[in-house]
Design a protein around this motif. Structure first.
Motif, PDB file in Angstrom:
ATOM      1  N   GLU A   1       0.825  -1.207   0.000  1.00 15.89           N
ATOM      2  CA  GLU A   1       0.000   0.000   0.000  1.00 15.89           C
ATOM      3  C   GLU A   1       0.861   1.259   0.000  1.00 15.89           C
ATOM      4  O   GLU A   1       0.584   2.233  -0.709  1.00 15.89           O
TER       5      GLU A   1
ATOM      6  N   ALA B   1      -0.530  -8.208  -6.955  1.00 17.02           N
ATOM      7  CA  ALA B   1      -1.959  -7.976  -7.168  1.00 17.02           C
ATOM      8  C   ALA B   1      -2.442  -6.760  -6.388  1.00 17.02           C
ATOM      9  O   ALA B   1      -3.291  -5.988  -6.877  1.00 17.02           O
ATOM     10  N   ALA B   2      -1.905  -6.564  -5.174  1.00 17.89           N
ATOM     11  CA  ALA B   2      -2.302  -5.406  -4.370  1.00 17.89           C
ATOM     12  C   ALA B   2      -1.871  -4.108  -5.048  1.00 17.89           C
ATOM     13  O   ALA B   2      -2.638  -3.132  -5.100  1.00 17.89           O
TER      14      ALA B   2
ATOM     15  N   LYS C   1      -1.285  -3.686  -8.243  1.00 24.52           N
ATOM     16  CA  LYS C   1      -1.994  -3.526  -9.520  1.00 24.52           C
ATOM     17  C   LYS C   1      -3.329  -2.809  -9.350  1.00 24.52           C
ATOM     18  O   LYS C   1      -3.810  -2.138 -10.267  1.00 24.52           O
ATOM     19  N   GLN C   2      -3.932  -2.911  -8.197  1.00 20.08           N
ATOM     20  CA  GLN C   2      -5.202  -2.228  -7.954  1.00 20.08           C
ATOM     21  C   GLN C   2      -5.062  -0.701  -8.015  1.00 20.08           C
ATOM     22  O   GLN C   2      -6.055  -0.002  -8.186  1.00 20.08           O
ATOM     23  N   HIS C   3      -3.832  -0.204  -7.880  1.00 19.46           N
ATOM     24  CA  HIS C   3      -3.634   1.237  -7.730  1.00 19.46           C
ATOM     25  C   HIS C   3      -2.932   1.891  -8.909  1.00 19.46           C
ATOM     26  O   HIS C   3      -2.817   3.121  -8.935  1.00 19.46           O
TER      27      HIS C   3
ATOM     28  N   GLN D   1      -6.350 -10.807 -14.168  1.00 22.88           N
ATOM     29  CA  GLN D   1      -5.776  -9.462 -14.068  1.00 22.88           C
ATOM     30  C   GLN D   1      -5.155  -9.193 -12.705  1.00 22.88           C
ATOM     31  O   GLN D   1      -5.260  -8.088 -12.158  1.00 22.88           O
TER      32      GLN D   1
END
Length: 328
Positions: free
Chosen positions: A231, A272-273, A275-277, A301
């Protein structure tokens, strides 16, 4: 659209024929002067045929930033002709090749390091010893060394650059609060701790231009309370995203603390965390060795590309086998 390893993708303006990337893996075959050898030419050329992109191992931007005494470097113009032999061998297969630029900071090899430096006087361990905190002049000198290394990378024929900000080396040391306790503009807040990275990126981008692919490799977690997390990395990378073309997500290395378990795709949750941002491609790495798992990651994805390292060390044809399976 069904995404698989065989689906093309663009990294910046560079088109990759597939989403399988040869991860940078140290060969420990450089000369005492950090020159690449015939081993590197054969090694990378032999493995380049089927992957979408080759990333050459960590290459030192400074004589005081070498990771090992037998690594390779790009800290003088004399290094260029040896590295150019690697790019030519890879280009025979119409495969692009990036160079990974690094500085070891407090993890620079004692055998070939005259001046051990870091953001703060915090030792990695007894083997390396306690580094000297970098002065502002020292910081600016290293940023200039990155710029010159980028210039030489273009001259050597590399199609792009990966900035090594992972595994506890200098940029990672600046970004992590566990190794950076500075009280000036390069320490404290996330923004300040990322300042060195930002200035390195700005210097390289200014040298190579807006169209040359630049990616970054990060360690998304320090595996220790109070250290970096996916994060925080997402918050750091987001303002830099317009200058980057992909993010390559690894973990650890800033402390001598290994992950609790190294299982199949153990670093995928961090990729993956992040990639969300972000909007730029995310490269996942870490024991992703089956076509079914790789295709699942891409289709869901969780990441945009898959990097593999150790299987290609053991079997230079591993990529061919993996892609043939993916085509069935």
């Amino acid at each position: 659209m069904t995404l698989t390893l065989r689906t093309p993708i663009s990294i910046g303006g560079l088109q990759l024929k597939n989403r399988l990337i040869m991860a940078p893996m140290q060969q420990y075959k450089g000369t005492l002067e950090a020159f690449a050898t015939d081993h590197h030419v054969e090694h990378y050329g032999r493995r380049a045929k089927h992957v979408g992109l080759v990333i050459v191992e960590s290459t030192a931007i400074s004589s005081n930033g070498r990771l090992w005494s037998n690594d390779i470097g790009i800290f003088t113009d004399a290094h260029v002709k040896y590295l150019k032999k690697i790019t030519e061998a890879v280009h025979v297969h119409q495969t692009p090749v990036f160079i990974q630029l690094s500085h070891g900071g407090r993890k620079s090899a004692p055998e070939v390091t005259d001046s051990l430096v870091a953001p703060s006087a915090i030792a990695f361990d007894e083997h390396y010893g306690t580094p000297e905190p970098l002065s502002l002049a020292g910081i600016h000198q290293i940023i200039e060394e990155y710029r010159l290394a980028a210039k030489r990378s273009v001259a050597a024929g590399f199609d792009g650059i990966e900035i090594h900000a992972a595994h506890g080396f200098l940029i990672h040391q600046f970004v992590s609060p566990l190794s950076n306790t500075r009280l000036d503009d390069y320490g404290g807040s996330s923004e300040n701790r990322a300042r060195f990275l930002k200035e390195v990126l700005t210097a390289i981008r200014g040298e190579v231009g807006s169209d040359y692919p630049l990616i970054i490799r990060i360690s998304a977690t320090d595996y220790y309370e109070g250290g970096l997390t996916p994060e925080e990395w997402a918050r750091i990378v987001k303002p830099l995203e317009s200058e980057l073309d992909a993010i390559h997500v690894s973990t650890g290395g800033n402390l001598s603390i290994p992950p609790a378990d190294v299982y199949t795709a153990y670093q995928l949750p961090q990729a993956a965390a992040i990639k969300q941002h972000v909007q730029i491609p995310v490269i996942a790495v870490g024991k992703i060795y089956s076509q079914s798992l790789a295709n699942h990651i891409l289709q869901d994805q969780l990441a945009d590309c898959i990097a593999i390292g150790r299987p290609l060390l053991d079997d230079p044809d591993f990529a061919e086998h993996l892609l043939q399976l993916a085509a069935k």
